[in-house]
Design an enzyme around this catalytic site. Structure first.
Site, PDB file in Angstrom:
ATOM      1  N   HIS A  61     -25.169   5.243   6.190  1.00  0.00           N
ATOM      2  CA  HIS A  61     -25.664   3.975   6.722  1.00  0.00           C
ATOM      3  C   HIS A  61     -24.686   3.507   7.805  1.00  0.00           C
ATOM      4  O   HIS A  61     -23.856   4.267   8.244  1.00  0.00           O
ATOM      5  CB  HIS A  61     -25.803   2.950   5.589  1.00  0.00           C
ATOM      6  CG  HIS A  61     -26.769   3.383   4.527  1.00  0.00           C
ATOM      7  ND1 HIS A  61     -28.115   3.568   4.757  1.00  0.00           N
ATOM      8  CD2 HIS A  61     -26.581   3.711   3.221  1.00  0.00           C
ATOM      9  CE1 HIS A  61     -28.711   3.962   3.645  1.00  0.00           C
ATOM     10  NE2 HIS A  61     -27.808   4.071   2.688  1.00  0.00           N
TER      11      HIS A  61
ATOM     12  N   ARG B 118     -18.502   9.340   4.047  1.00  0.00           N
ATOM     13  CA  ARG B 118     -19.767   9.456   3.324  1.00  0.00           C
ATOM     14  C   ARG B 118     -20.723  10.136   4.290  1.00  0.00           C
ATOM     15  O   ARG B 118     -21.091   9.564   5.322  1.00  0.00           O
ATOM     16  CB  ARG B 118     -20.331   8.110   2.897  1.00  0.00           C
ATOM     17  CG  ARG B 118     -21.750   8.305   2.303  1.00  0.00           C
ATOM     18  CD  ARG B 118     -22.208   7.188   1.430  1.00  0.00           C
ATOM     19  NE  ARG B 118     -22.579   6.003   2.150  1.00  0.00           N
ATOM     20  CZ  ARG B 118     -23.139   4.935   1.569  1.00  0.00           C
ATOM     21  NH1 ARG B 118     -23.373   4.941   0.252  1.00  0.00           N
ATOM     22  NH2 ARG B 118     -23.443   3.865   2.271  1.00  0.00           N
TER      23      ARG B 118
ATOM     24  N   GLU C  97     -27.247   7.778  -7.969  1.00  0.00           N
ATOM     25  CA  GLU C  97     -27.954   6.528  -7.668  1.00  0.00           C
ATOM     26  C   GLU C  97     -29.460   6.680  -7.841  1.00  0.00           C
ATOM     27  O   GLU C  97     -30.237   5.978  -7.203  1.00  0.00           O
ATOM     28  CB  GLU C  97     -27.577   6.001  -6.273  1.00  0.00           C
ATOM     29  CG  GLU C  97     -27.376   7.055  -5.212  1.00  0.00           C
ATOM     30  CD  GLU C  97     -26.726   6.559  -3.925  1.00  0.00           C
ATOM     31  OE1 GLU C  97     -26.496   5.358  -3.742  1.00  0.00           O
ATOM     32  OE2 GLU C  97     -26.467   7.422  -3.058  1.00  0.00           O
TER      33      GLU C  97
ATOM     34  N   ASP D 194     -28.923   1.364  -4.656  1.00  0.00           N
ATOM     35  CA  ASP D 194     -29.981   2.368  -4.777  1.00  0.00           C
ATOM     36  C   ASP D 194     -30.368   2.584  -6.240  1.00  0.00           C
ATOM     37  O   ASP D 194     -31.546   2.808  -6.541  1.00  0.00           O
ATOM     38  CB  ASP D 194     -29.533   3.686  -4.132  1.00  0.00           C
ATOM     39  CG  ASP D 194     -29.736   3.651  -2.630  1.00  0.00           C
ATOM     40  OD1 ASP D 194     -30.797   3.197  -2.176  1.00  0.00           O
ATOM     41  OD2 ASP D 194     -28.813   4.055  -1.888  1.00  0.00           O
TER      42      ASP D 194
HETATM   43  C1  3PY Z   1     -25.532   1.789  -3.062  1.00  0.00           C
HETATM   44  O1  3PY Z   1     -25.233   0.742  -3.651  1.00  0.00           O
HETATM   45  O2  3PY Z   1     -26.634   2.356  -3.174  1.00  0.00           O
HETATM   46  C2  3PY Z   1     -24.570   2.390  -2.184  1.00  0.00           C
HETATM   47  O3  3PY Z   1     -24.822   3.469  -1.674  1.00  0.00           O
HETATM   48  C3  3PY Z   1     -23.298   1.668  -1.937  1.00  0.00           C
HETATM   49  O4  3PY Z   1     -22.764   1.994  -0.742  1.00  0.00           O
HETATM   50 MG    MG Z   2     -26.763   4.175  -1.932  1.00  0.00          MG
END
Ligand code: 3PY
Ligand code: MG
Length: 252
Positions: free
Chosen positions: A46, A71, A142, A168
């Protein structure tokens, strides 16, 4: 070999706290690097950083005194290898949902015989001190599927830690992205901490404010991110805007 703060934390069990770099500007990177976080994550998934800024951002963070993680955009070996060639101390790999996916990420981060990383003597190899940093591979869990496979992901060879993305994960669990965080997300974090403990790897999560960081820390999370450059910029500006509004109200 220069010590890697993430891998040191894995051995010592001490908590480390990082922040996010989302702006592709070396002055911002240098400034954030000077702030004494334990490490900084350059966000390619992101944020607004293009790949041609990732190398300069790593240099600027190091100039500021901080180690850099990247990342990567997705669990794609060529991106993981590129980040490490540019001198990152490790990678954070989003949306990892199975042991197979975790293994794909970990193998991309290691040279044979441990993995499939191709030799790329770029910045890491030619850096002034000619030292190579053993890279860390942190995989993000996630999704529902990732939570169902959490034990197997934690036990995957080459994975140094798991990092929960609460936003996520909240979307996947169909609960609100909220502060304080929803009980289902907190339950998943507890489950992740237990899996990491069993496997001897780092338990990590993105917190969104000091309170959630304290809560995560109490739950046993040892790899934490706090804020991001844009958030710090916004918070600082808002503080001054309160004063501006006050002046407007009083006509001075
Ligand atoms: C999330 O909370 O999904 C993240 O990827 C945090 O950066
Ligand atoms: Mg995320």
């Amino acid at each position: 070999m220069r010590p890697n703060p993430i891998l040191q934390a894995k051995t010592s069990g001490t908590a480390t706290i990082g922040a996010w770099l989302t702006l592709g500007n070396t002055y911002v990177a240098e400034l954030l690097g000077k702030m004494s976080f334990d490490w900084i994550v350059i966000d390619r998934q992101h944020g607004s950083i293009e790949w041609d800024m990732v190398g300069p951002a790593i240099q600027a963070l190091e100039l500021g005194g901080s180690s850099a993680l990247v990342r990567v955009d997705w669990n794609e070996p060529s991106l993981i290898m590129r980040a490490l060639d540019l001198g990152a101390a490790g990678v954070v790999v989003p949306m990892v949902s199975s042991a197979g996916e975790a293994s794909r990420a970990a193998e991309a981060a290691r040279y044979p015989p441990r993995g499939i990383r191709s030799f790329g003597p770029t910045r890491n190899y030619y850096s002034a001190d000619a030292e190579q940093v053993e890279p860390a591979c942190i995989v993000m869990v996630e999704t529902r599927e990732g939570m169902a496979n959490i034990e197997a992901i934690a036990a995957t060879p080459g994975v140094d830690g798991i990092f929960i993305g609460p936003a996520d994960l909240a979307l996947a669990l169909e609960v609100p992205i909220s502060l304080p965080m929803h009980s289902s997300v907190l339950g998943a974090i507890d489950q992740m901490v237990a899996a990491c403990r069993n496997a001897g790897v780092l338990a990590g999560a993105a917190s969104f404010d000091i309170q959630s960081a304290e809560d995560f820390s109490r739950r046993g999370v040892r790899l934490l991110t706090l804020g991001a450059d844009v958030g710090y910029l916004k918070r600082g500006a808002l503080q001054d805007i309160d004063f501006v509004k006050e002046c407007r109200r009083h006509g001075s």
